[in-house]
Design a protein around this motif. Structure first.
Motif, PDB file in Angstrom:
ATOM      1  N   UNK A 133      28.600  49.334   7.924  1.00  0.00           N
ATOM      2  CA  UNK A 133      29.118  48.096   8.502  1.00  0.00           C
ATOM      3  C   UNK A 133      30.319  48.416   9.382  1.00  0.00           C
ATOM      4  N   UNK A 134      30.734  47.456  10.189  1.00  0.00           N
ATOM      5  CA  UNK A 134      31.787  47.662  11.181  1.00  0.00           C
ATOM      6  C   UNK A 134      33.148  48.003  10.577  1.00  0.00           C
ATOM      7  N   UNK A 135      33.374  47.696   9.303  1.00  0.00           N
ATOM      8  CA  UNK A 135      34.672  47.999   8.684  1.00  0.00           C
ATOM      9  C   UNK A 135      34.692  49.370   8.001  1.00  0.00           C
ATOM     10  N   UNK A 136      33.743  50.249   8.363  1.00  0.00           N
ATOM     11  CA  UNK A 136      33.642  51.612   7.838  1.00  0.00           C
ATOM     12  C   UNK A 136      33.318  51.638   6.344  1.00  0.00           C
ATOM     13  N   UNK A 137      32.597  50.616   5.891  1.00  0.00           N
ATOM     14  CA  UNK A 137      32.069  50.603   4.533  1.00  0.00           C
ATOM     15  C   UNK A 137      30.552  50.544   4.645  1.00  0.00           C
ATOM     16  N   UNK A 138      29.886  50.671   3.506  1.00  0.00           N
ATOM     17  CA  UNK A 138      28.441  50.513   3.457  1.00  0.00           C
ATOM     18  C   UNK A 138      28.142  49.353   2.522  1.00  0.00           C
ATOM     19  N   UNK A 139      27.225  48.497   2.933  1.00  0.00           N
ATOM     20  CA  UNK A 139      26.925  47.341   2.105  1.00  0.00           C
ATOM     21  C   UNK A 139      25.503  46.862   2.289  1.00  0.00           C
ATOM     22  N   UNK A 140      25.175  45.807   1.545  1.00  0.00           N
ATOM     23  CA  UNK A 140      23.876  45.153   1.662  1.00  0.00           C
ATOM     24  C   UNK A 140      24.018  43.708   1.214  1.00  0.00           C
ATOM     25  N   UNK A 141      23.113  42.863   1.659  1.00  0.00           N
ATOM     26  CA  UNK A 141      23.058  41.482   1.190  1.00  0.00           C
ATOM     27  C   UNK A 141      21.688  41.261   0.573  1.00  0.00           C
ATOM     28  N   UNK A 142      21.690  40.554  -0.535  1.00  0.00           N
ATOM     29  CA  UNK A 142      20.429  40.259  -1.196  1.00  0.00           C
ATOM     30  C   UNK A 142      20.424  38.815  -1.670  1.00  0.00           C
ATOM     31  N   UNK A 143      19.256  38.321  -1.940  1.00  0.00           N
ATOM     32  CA  UNK A 143      19.087  37.000  -2.511  1.00  0.00           C
ATOM     33  C   UNK A 143      18.418  37.108  -3.884  1.00  0.00           C
ATOM     34  N   UNK A 144      17.664  38.153  -4.090  1.00  0.00           N
ATOM     35  CA  UNK A 144      16.902  38.336  -5.314  1.00  0.00           C
ATOM     36  C   UNK A 144      17.592  39.363  -6.201  1.00  0.00           C
ATOM     37  N   UNK A 145      17.980  38.991  -7.424  1.00  0.00           N
ATOM     38  CA  UNK A 145      18.664  39.945  -8.298  1.00  0.00           C
ATOM     39  C   UNK A 145      17.809  41.156  -8.672  1.00  0.00           C
ATOM     40  N   UNK A 146      16.535  41.165  -8.342  1.00  0.00           N
ATOM     41  CA  UNK A 146      15.672  42.310  -8.641  1.00  0.00           C
ATOM     42  C   UNK A 146      16.115  43.566  -7.895  1.00  0.00           C
ATOM     43  N   UNK A 147      16.951  43.415  -6.870  1.00  0.00           N
ATOM     44  CA  UNK A 147      17.471  44.561  -6.129  1.00  0.00           C
ATOM     45  C   UNK A 147      18.416  45.388  -7.002  1.00  0.00           C
ATOM     46  N   UNK A 148      18.864  44.821  -8.098  1.00  0.00           N
ATOM     47  CA  UNK A 148      19.753  45.554  -8.989  1.00  0.00           C
ATOM     48  C   UNK A 148      21.176  45.041  -8.961  1.00  0.00           C
ATOM     49  N   UNK A 149      21.432  44.014  -8.185  1.00  0.00           N
ATOM     50  CA  UNK A 149      22.753  43.405  -8.110  1.00  0.00           C
ATOM     51  C   UNK A 149      22.606  41.944  -8.540  1.00  0.00           C
ATOM     52  N   UNK A 150      23.612  41.153  -8.359  1.00  0.00           N
ATOM     53  CA  UNK A 150      23.528  39.730  -8.654  1.00  0.00           C
ATOM     54  C   UNK A 150      22.917  38.980  -7.491  1.00  0.00           C
ATOM     55  N   UNK A 151      23.066  37.680  -7.488  1.00  0.00           N
ATOM     56  CA  UNK A 151      22.520  36.891  -6.387  1.00  0.00           C
ATOM     57  C   UNK A 151      23.586  35.986  -5.782  1.00  0.00           C
ATOM     58  N   UNK A 152      24.862  36.337  -5.954  1.00  0.00           N
ATOM     59  CA  UNK A 152      25.942  35.549  -5.380  1.00  0.00           C
ATOM     60  C   UNK A 152      25.955  35.683  -3.863  1.00  0.00           C
ATOM     61  N   UNK A 153      26.678  34.786  -3.222  1.00  0.00           N
ATOM     62  CA  UNK A 153      26.764  34.772  -1.769  1.00  0.00           C
ATOM     63  C   UNK A 153      27.838  35.754  -1.303  1.00  0.00           C
ATOM     64  N   UNK A 154      27.568  37.059  -1.487  1.00  0.00           N
ATOM     65  CA  UNK A 154      28.523  38.093  -1.107  1.00  0.00           C
ATOM     66  C   UNK A 154      27.783  39.264  -0.482  1.00  0.00           C
TER      67      UNK A 154
END
Length: 92
Positions: free
Chosen positions: A49-70
């Protein structure tokens, strides 16, 4: 976006920026990612990402994270040092 070498092969934010620019785009910000998520985007893929971090957005908790709007930050431990990149195109 993946490198020509395949998934998770972009070793730095600078190279991610260059790859996006070569395609007429720029690296996406966290706000860009949240806007895309609101429009339905979901990729369980870690990207620079542009702030020199790495990230992802998901909607489905099956990705292994939660499903919050973050935007979830990918740690090097779980994803390695290299990553893909999230590019954005300016729409006029």
């Amino acid at each position: 976006m993946q490198s020509n070498s395949g998934r998770y092969q972009i070793p730095s934010m600078a190279e991610a920026q260059q790859a996006c620019e070569a395609r007429g785009m720029t690296l996406a910000s966290r706000d860009d990612m949240l806007q895309s998520r609101a429009l339905g985007m979901e990729l369980c893929v870690c990207g620079w990402l542009a702030d020199n971090t790495k990230g992802l957005v998901i909607r489905d908790p099956a990705c292994g994270f939660g499903s919050d709007d973050v935007v979830y930050t990918c740690s090097d431990a779980g994803f390695g040092v290299s990553s893909d990149a999230y590019c954005k195109r300016q729409i006029i």
